[in-house]
Enzyme design. Structure first.
Site, PDB file in Angstrom:
ATOM      1  N   GLY A  60       0.702  -1.128   0.112  1.00 20.69           N
ATOM      2  CA  GLY A  60       0.057  -0.006   0.004  1.00 20.69           C
ATOM      3  C   GLY A  60       0.785   1.212  -0.082  1.00 20.69           C
ATOM      4  O   GLY A  60       1.894   1.153  -0.209  1.00 20.69           O
ATOM      5  N   ASN A  61       0.342   2.408   0.402  1.00 18.17           N
ATOM      6  CA  ASN A  61       0.951   3.654   0.523  1.00 18.17           C
ATOM      7  C   ASN A  61       0.300   4.368   1.441  1.00 18.17           C
ATOM      8  O   ASN A  61      -0.787   4.134   2.056  1.00 18.17           O
ATOM      9  CB  ASN A  61       1.045   4.377  -0.959  1.00 18.17           C
ATOM     10  CG  ASN A  61      -0.268   4.718  -1.518  1.00 18.17           C
ATOM     11  OD1 ASN A  61      -1.175   5.601  -0.836  1.00 18.17           O
ATOM     12  ND2 ASN A  61      -0.548   3.960  -2.705  1.00 18.17           N
TER      13      ASN A  61
END
Ligand code: CTP
Length: 401
Positions: A207-208
């Site tokens: 993810g980020n």
């Protein structure tokens, strides 16, 4: 811009009532006509004499005083805009339920003009489900709601609940009276926000750090201007706890789910604002069971996700407007322009990590590039103010093309 505009200001009981003195001055300087109505509680916080002197009009509080009856219907019809600021929890609740036990409420109920409110209260009161329900009710009435911001509160606590500053309220009033204000009314605006998560196995993902705040600010701004907002929202917990009433929210997790939702919604949209931080790669295979630790290193094979902005650019009609973001660390302008053209967008909003932009921050510093070759740079501002700048810029440019 405000010359001759008739603005009725309703003040309810809150410590921030003193700020309205400054607002009245700002409005009078701009040659607006101002009439002030106060609830009885508001008089404990600010003197009617100050407000009547500045507004050059009597300040009204009572339905009947000294054998004269205040004509609330006439006042409601006189105004081009009724601003209620500060809006206390109590007055909010009464407005939501149609109570009419003071002059301000009777003016409100008889007003035929648009209504703008700027709430002020303690964070716990603001977050209470009853208050949020009441705000949601006011939104369904079509009122313009200037959400309170985060900061020091009269209680000494820090939280969300501070009334907007007079200068900001003034800019909302100016925006209200400008043409760009109603241009989104009834338009369908598709907005993506937040990160995506690409599963590795049932318990892990790639993810980020995107918080979704920029996309959420855009959604609020478009909703405030009467748009039908469809928010395609990646897993951004902070946004999910905010006020999402009056919008269609489609929750997604992966880039592929976001792509599917956007492809379904875009053909009937007038505008798409792609603020999500979409993963460019996902694991080639998703393990059905938890990947167990081995004695050797593990290499992940990643495959490309679909580029949603580019896919919408490929099917865009001349009537549709498409805006993307570019987050860059180097060669900012050339990378942003490359994205603008490669993805067939109408606008690219550049935020540069080297220029103070950050995932999760409350502020952003942007430059907007258009396919027509224009470039507009802005100072660092709150994400809500940035959202206003973005919408104002594309609507203004739309007027001249
Ligand atoms: N975007 C998208 N789908 C993707 C990747 C990005 O729709 N799979 C959109 C983003 O929402 C943003 C714009 O494309 O509006 C630019 O995103 P950015 O991450 O800056 O650019 P990328 O195209 O991913 O290029 P790079 O990561 O190499 O800078």
């Amino acid at each position: 811009m405000l010359e001759g505009k008739k603005i009725a200001i309703g003040i309810s009981g809150s410590i921030s009532a003193y700020k309205i003195v400054h607002l009245v001055r700002l409005l009078i300087k701009q040659k607006a006509e101002v009439k002030v109505i106060m609830t009885p509680a508001a008089r404990d916080f600010v003197a009617p004499l100050t407000l009547s002197t500045l507004s050059k009009n009597d300040v009204l509080t009572d339905l009947a005083a000294a054998d004269t009856w205040a004509n609330h219907v006439a006042l409601g019809r006189w105004a081009d805009l009724l601003l209620i600021a500060p809006l206390s929890c109590n007055t909010l609740a009464k407005m939501a339920h149609g109570h009419c036990d003071n002059l301000l409420l009777s003016v409100y109920l008889s007003a035929t003009c648009p209504v703008m409110v700027s709430p002020a209260m303690d964070e716990d009161m603001w977050q209470h489900p009853a208050t949020q329900k009441n705000i949601g009710t006011l939104r369904t009435f079509g009122h313009i709601i200037l959400a309170p911001h985060h900061g020091e509160l009269a209680s000494g606590l820090i939280g969300q609940g501070r009334m907007e500053e007079p200068e900001v309220i003034l800019s909302h009033i100016e925006a209200f009276f400008s043409n760009t204000q109603t241009a989104l009314s009834g338009k369908k605006v598709l907005i993506t926000a937040g990160p995506t998560q690409e599963a590795l196995d049932p318990v892990r993902f790639i993810g980020n750090h995107s918080s979704g705040k920029m996309g959420y600010a855009l959604a609020l701004e478009c909703r405030r201007r009467g748009a039908n907002v469809v928010l395609v929202l990646g897993p951004a917990p902070a946004v999910l706890q905010q006020d999402l009433s009056g919008m269609t929210v489609i929750k997604v997790t992966s880039a592929e789910e976001m792509y599917q939702a956007c492809m379904e919604q875009f053909p009937t949209a007038d505008m798409a604002l792609m603020a999500a931080a979409v993963a460019d790669y996902r694991p080639a295979a998703v393990s059905a069971t938890k990947i167990k630790k081995q004695n050797v290193d593990l290499a992940l094979q990643l495959v490309k996700t679909r580029d949603i902005l580019a896919a919408l650019g490929a099917i865009k009609t001349p009537q549709q407007l498409l805006l993307g973001f570019a987050l860059e660390t180097d060669h900012e302008e050339s990378h942003a322009l490359e994205k603008l053209h490669k993805k067939n967008a109408d606008y690219i909003v550049l935020n540069s990590l080297s220029d103070g932009a950050a995932f999760g921050a409350d502020t952003n510093k942007i430059t907007i590039y258009s396919r027509n070759g224009s470039k507009v740079a802005f100072d660092s501002k709150s994400k809500n103010a940035v959202a206003q700048d973005i919408i104002n810029t594309i609507l203004k440019e739309g007027e001249t093309t």
